[in-house]
Design a protein around this motif. Structure first.
Motif, PDB file in Angstrom:
ATOM      1  N   GLY A  84     -44.210   5.510 -28.058  1.00  9.68           N
ATOM      2  CA  GLY A  84     -45.229   4.950 -29.105  1.00  9.68           C
ATOM      3  C   GLY A  84     -45.345   3.426 -29.260  1.00  9.68           C
ATOM      4  O   GLY A  84     -46.196   2.929 -29.941  1.00  9.68           O
ATOM      5  N   VAL A  85     -44.615   2.691 -28.457  1.00  9.85           N
ATOM      6  CA  VAL A  85     -44.229   1.332 -28.580  1.00  9.85           C
ATOM      7  C   VAL A  85     -45.608   0.745 -27.544  1.00  9.85           C
ATOM      8  O   VAL A  85     -45.779   1.092 -26.500  1.00  9.85           O
ATOM      9  CB  VAL A  85     -43.046   0.816 -27.768  1.00  9.85           C
ATOM     10  N   VAL A  86     -46.418  -0.166 -28.020  1.00 11.31           N
ATOM     11  CA  VAL A  86     -47.226  -0.764 -27.607  1.00 11.31           C
ATOM     12  C   VAL A  86     -46.545  -2.275 -26.947  1.00 11.31           C
ATOM     13  O   VAL A  86     -45.960  -3.054 -27.801  1.00 11.31           O
ATOM     14  CB  VAL A  86     -48.421  -1.060 -28.652  1.00 11.31           C
ATOM     15  N   THR A  87     -46.775  -2.333 -25.520  1.00 10.92           N
ATOM     16  CA  THR A  87     -46.434  -3.630 -25.136  1.00 10.92           C
ATOM     17  C   THR A  87     -47.657  -4.652 -24.390  1.00 10.92           C
ATOM     18  O   THR A  87     -48.630  -4.012 -24.219  1.00 10.92           O
ATOM     19  CB  THR A  87     -45.356  -3.102 -24.144  1.00 10.92           C
ATOM     20  N   SER A  88     -47.004  -5.816 -24.083  1.00 11.27           N
ATOM     21  CA  SER A  88     -47.967  -6.667 -23.214  1.00 11.27           C
ATOM     22  C   SER A  88     -47.324  -7.170 -22.121  1.00 11.27           C
ATOM     23  O   SER A  88     -46.272  -7.772 -22.122  1.00 11.27           O
ATOM     24  CB  SER A  88     -48.260  -7.847 -24.456  1.00 11.27           C
TER      25      SER A  88
END
Length: 154
Positions: A84-88
């Motif tokens: 569920g981790v949102v990364t860039s």
């Protein structure tokens, strides 16, 4: 999945979460070297909001419905379906700031030096994120959540 929970009733707005976040994401990982000696100054990946007697940290919420991911023009913003981790991805980010505008929590940070977005990444390699580990009042805690949490977080 893990989330950061902010206890605004005990946050004193000291900003140490920002200092330790920036330090953790610096080249040296050393608080003095990071701010005094590194040529590229570290950028904290969260903000602190202050209004009168109320203050609180504003990190990425890693939303169930991540508008930043949906609006990203290049695919630099992604959400891991398992954690569920949102990364860039800084190599794909073009600095258009569309994700910053679309974030309902105003939690993304513009790095004006590198022209890419910075955001909470739960400090990879650490068991506990730097902001959580170094908050003197324990106003930021790491919790385990299940299912749809975006509505409950607001």
């Amino acid at each position: 999945m893990k989330k950061l929970q902010i206890k605004k009733e005990i946050c004193i707005g000291c900003g140490l979460c920002r200092v330790y976040c920036a330090t953790q994401h610096s080249n040296s990982k050393d608080i003095l070297k990071a701010f005094r000696k590194e040529t590229t100054k570290p950028v904290p990946r969260l903000k602190v909001e202050r209004q009168n007697e109320t203050s609180f940290s504003v990190p990425c919420r890693h939303c169930d419905e991540p508008w930043c991911v949906y609006s990203c023009l290049t695919g630099a913003m992604t959400k891991d379906p398992v954690t569920g981790v949102v990364t860039s991805d800084p190599d794909k980010c073009i600095g258009c700031w569309t994700c910053v505008v679309s974030c309902p929590n105003s939690a993304l940070v513009k790095d004006k030096t590198t022209k890419v977005v910075k955001k909470c990444d739960f400090c990879p390699g650490l068991e506990t994120p730097a902001c959580v580990a170094n908050c003197p009042n324990e106003a930021i805690v790491l919790i385990e959540v299940q299912g749809q949490t975006a509505a409950a977080e607001k």
